[in-house]
Design a protein around this motif. Sequence first.
Motif, PDB file in Angstrom:
ATOM      1  N   ASP A   1     -29.166  28.232  34.520  1.00  0.00           N
ATOM      2  CA  ASP A   1     -30.270  27.768  35.384  1.00  0.00           C
ATOM      3  C   ASP A   1     -31.399  28.802  35.363  1.00  0.00           C
ATOM      4  N   TYR A   2     -31.803  29.198  34.157  1.00  0.00           N
ATOM      5  CA  TYR A   2     -32.757  30.308  34.045  1.00  0.00           C
ATOM      6  C   TYR A   2     -34.145  29.958  34.556  1.00  0.00           C
ATOM      7  N   GLU A   3     -34.552  28.687  34.439  1.00  0.00           N
ATOM      8  CA  GLU A   3     -35.898  28.319  34.884  1.00  0.00           C
ATOM      9  C   GLU A   3     -36.036  28.456  36.397  1.00  0.00           C
ATOM     10  N   ASN A   4     -35.034  27.965  37.134  1.00  0.00           N
ATOM     11  CA  ASN A   4     -35.089  28.074  38.594  1.00  0.00           C
ATOM     12  C   ASN A   4     -34.970  29.531  39.043  1.00  0.00           C
ATOM     13  N   MET A   5     -34.088  30.298  38.366  1.00  0.00           N
ATOM     14  CA  MET A   5     -33.953  31.705  38.733  1.00  0.00           C
ATOM     15  C   MET A   5     -35.255  32.445  38.501  1.00  0.00           C
ATOM     16  N   ALA A   6     -35.911  32.193  37.367  1.00  0.00           N
ATOM     17  CA  ALA A   6     -37.188  32.845  37.082  1.00  0.00           C
ATOM     18  C   ALA A   6     -38.251  32.433  38.095  1.00  0.00           C
ATOM     19  N   ALA A   7     -38.227  31.178  38.505  1.00  0.00           N
ATOM     20  CA  ALA A   7     -39.212  30.707  39.490  1.00  0.00           C
ATOM     21  C   ALA A   7     -38.990  31.391  40.839  1.00  0.00           C
ATOM     22  N   ARG A   8     -37.724  31.552  41.247  1.00  0.00           N
ATOM     23  CA  ARG A   8     -37.444  32.220  42.521  1.00  0.00           C
ATOM     24  C   ARG A   8     -37.884  33.686  42.478  1.00  0.00           C
ATOM     25  N   LEU A   9     -37.611  34.344  41.387  1.00  0.00           N
ATOM     26  CA  LEU A   9     -38.017  35.746  41.256  1.00  0.00           C
ATOM     27  C   LEU A   9     -39.534  35.876  41.218  1.00  0.00           C
ATOM     28  N   ALA A  10     -40.203  34.979  40.490  1.00  0.00           N
ATOM     29  CA  ALA A  10     -41.665  35.040  40.401  1.00  0.00           C
ATOM     30  C   ALA A  10     -42.328  34.755  41.731  1.00  0.00           C
ATOM     31  N   GLY A  11     -41.597  34.087  42.643  1.00  0.00           N
ATOM     32  CA  GLY A  11     -42.169  33.782  43.944  1.00  0.00           C
ATOM     33  C   GLY A  11     -42.242  34.966  44.887  1.00  0.00           C
ATOM     34  N   LEU A  12     -41.564  36.054  44.570  1.00  0.00           N
ATOM     35  CA  LEU A  12     -41.648  37.247  45.413  1.00  0.00           C
ATOM     36  C   LEU A  12     -43.034  37.876  45.288  1.00  0.00           C
ATOM     37  N   PRO A  13     -43.621  38.337  46.383  1.00  0.00           N
ATOM     38  CA  PRO A  13     -44.996  38.878  46.310  1.00  0.00           C
ATOM     39  C   PRO A  13     -45.104  40.131  45.451  1.00  0.00           C
ATOM     40  N   GLU A  14     -44.021  40.902  45.320  1.00  0.00           N
ATOM     41  CA  GLU A  14     -44.082  42.141  44.539  1.00  0.00           C
ATOM     42  C   GLU A  14     -43.944  41.900  43.034  1.00  0.00           C
ATOM     43  N   VAL A  15     -43.502  40.704  42.642  1.00  0.00           N
ATOM     44  CA  VAL A  15     -43.218  40.402  41.239  1.00  0.00           C
ATOM     45  C   VAL A  15     -44.462  39.826  40.572  1.00  0.00           C
ATOM     46  N   THR A  16     -44.817  40.377  39.427  1.00  0.00           N
ATOM     47  CA  THR A  16     -45.979  39.883  38.674  1.00  0.00           C
ATOM     48  C   THR A  16     -45.581  38.965  37.525  1.00  0.00           C
ATOM     49  N   ARG A  17     -44.321  39.062  37.069  1.00  0.00           N
ATOM     50  CA  ARG A  17     -43.866  38.202  35.979  1.00  0.00           C
ATOM     51  C   ARG A  17     -42.341  38.139  35.992  1.00  0.00           C
ATOM     52  N   ALA A  18     -41.798  36.949  35.735  1.00  0.00           N
ATOM     53  CA  ALA A  18     -40.361  36.765  35.560  1.00  0.00           C
ATOM     54  C   ALA A  18     -40.176  35.847  34.363  1.00  0.00           C
ATOM     55  N   ALA A  19     -39.633  36.375  33.287  1.00  0.00           N
ATOM     56  CA  ALA A  19     -39.568  35.641  32.026  1.00  0.00           C
ATOM     57  C   ALA A  19     -38.145  35.552  31.520  1.00  0.00           C
ATOM     58  N   PRO A  20     -37.652  34.328  31.221  1.00  0.00           N
ATOM     59  CA  PRO A  20     -36.336  34.197  30.586  1.00  0.00           C
ATOM     60  C   PRO A  20     -36.354  34.832  29.201  1.00  0.00           C
ATOM     61  N   LEU A  21     -35.234  35.441  28.835  1.00  0.00           N
ATOM     62  CA  LEU A  21     -35.166  36.195  27.583  1.00  0.00           C
ATOM     63  C   LEU A  21     -33.849  35.918  26.880  1.00  0.00           C
ATOM     64  N   VAL A  22     -33.939  35.718  25.565  1.00  0.00           N
ATOM     65  CA  VAL A  22     -32.766  35.674  24.700  1.00  0.00           C
ATOM     66  C   VAL A  22     -32.783  36.939  23.857  1.00  0.00           C
ATOM     67  N   ARG A  23     -31.632  37.592  23.784  1.00  0.00           N
ATOM     68  CA  ARG A  23     -31.607  38.903  23.154  1.00  0.00           C
ATOM     69  C   ARG A  23     -30.397  39.020  22.231  1.00  0.00           C
ATOM     70  N   GLY A  24     -30.606  39.620  21.079  1.00  0.00           N
ATOM     71  CA  GLY A  24     -29.497  39.802  20.150  1.00  0.00           C
ATOM     72  C   GLY A  24     -29.850  40.779  19.047  1.00  0.00           C
ATOM     73  N   GLN A  25     -28.832  41.288  18.397  1.00  0.00           N
ATOM     74  CA  GLN A  25     -29.008  42.234  17.300  1.00  0.00           C
ATOM     75  C   GLN A  25     -28.631  41.574  15.987  1.00  0.00           C
ATOM     76  N   VAL A  26     -29.483  41.788  14.992  1.00  0.00           N
ATOM     77  CA  VAL A  26     -29.287  41.174  13.683  1.00  0.00           C
ATOM     78  C   VAL A  26     -29.609  42.198  12.606  1.00  0.00           C
ATOM     79  N   MET A  27     -29.366  41.776  11.364  1.00  0.00           N
ATOM     80  CA  MET A  27     -29.812  42.569  10.225  1.00  0.00           C
ATOM     81  C   MET A  27     -30.995  41.862   9.580  1.00  0.00           C
ATOM     82  N   ALA A  28     -32.067  42.598   9.388  1.00  0.00           N
ATOM     83  CA  ALA A  28     -33.246  42.069   8.716  1.00  0.00           C
ATOM     84  C   ALA A  28     -33.265  42.575   7.285  1.00  0.00           C
ATOM     85  N   THR A  29     -33.633  41.721   6.374  1.00  0.00           N
ATOM     86  CA  THR A  29     -33.651  42.112   4.969  1.00  0.00           C
ATOM     87  C   THR A  29     -34.896  41.561   4.276  1.00  0.00           C
ATOM     88  N   ALA A  30     -35.453  42.358   3.407  1.00  0.00           N
ATOM     89  CA  ALA A  30     -36.610  41.971   2.596  1.00  0.00           C
ATOM     90  C   ALA A  30     -36.762  42.990   1.480  1.00  0.00           C
TER      91      ALA A  30
END
Length: 425
Positions: free
Chosen positions: A89-118
Amino acid sequence: MTAPFASFEWTIAWRYLRARRAEGGVSVMTWISLVGITLAVFALIATMAVRAGFRAEFVDTILGANAHVTVYNSTYDSETGVSSRLIADYENMAARLAGLPEVTRAAPLVRGQVMATANGVNAGVEIFGLSQADLMTIPRIAAPEEAWGDIARFREGIAIGSGIARELRVGIGDRIKLISPDGVKTPFGTSPRVNAYEIVYVFTAGRYDIDRTRAYLPFTEAQSYFNREGAADEIEVMVAAPEDVDALAPALLEAAGDNALLWTWRDASGSFLRALDIEDNVMFIILSILVLIAAMNIVSGLIMLVKNKGRDIGILRTMGLSEGSVLRIFFICGAAVGVLGTVAGVVLGCLFVVYIDPIFSAVNYISGGGVWDPSIRGIYELPARLQARDVIAAVGLSLGLSFIVTIFPARRAARLNPVEALRYE
């Protein structure tokens, strides 16, 4: 009764300071103490300015490219019975956090480690999946020190740090492959996932570890790539007052929900910042000892001056000069050295901080380069920040020590018996 620091006391002290050594004036030791105080104050101001600049630069790169607070879930059992920490329920959680007066941004994030090759070169990369709008709110990424490409095309490809681009020898328009071991699940097991993305944006955030390891993918693409459909790994939160983030923790936890946990920027870098604070205090103490050593030379020089001026002291005392006047005359002589050395040290220290870039460039050129290794120090150049409190502390320390150590030989001069001083004259 003679007023303290009367004009004739200043006149006599000035004559003693101007007198040649052959006339019993200022000794070489006094000049050494003057130079010593100058260099000690210069070193104190320069060191404290560099330490303040380093801390400010380090904190700025942390706050400018990382979340002030990361909100994530504690481990729970999903509907399929598998342990998970994903935020469904990341959208609702981000909306609740963004509603706090001290918060300037609340952004859902996907995070992972990979190998890049080129180009036949591989590099470990940490992927951050964010929306275009959320990426534009990260200062060190949207408005970095240097950037190539068009961040407006972020939805069409991938944004990578300049360190990754340099290591893989790629640029804008090139394609890199991302390889994740946690790919497609088949009856025969999990096969690695390999996707190729066009490089649309290259940034230099100002910290070597960020530029060398970080890349950004569009949020929906990162969800698909890391098998996070309909979920996020965490919520990035930015607040208006990052320095007061600990005080906001209760409100953030209440808004996030019962299963939420917090990880602030102070948790991530608190030990390093505490180490910097301890180092600042230790450096100040060590350099204060140098100032004290330089100030102690004033005692030697002033004792020599008192010895050379013994006859003058005897004559002045027989003429009616009080012990207090003699004390103040020699106090002025010693304090003048401390004041002149302090002023010269402040000027040199401030000039060093103002022109630190060309000075450092000259040192780097003379030494053949390589003096500053960003892979070790984390930032690309030697920063310096001149703070009024550091200058005031250096001036107060230098003047205080100079005045204190001057009192003892000045009292010796004041207590000199005029009969003993003139006995052999």
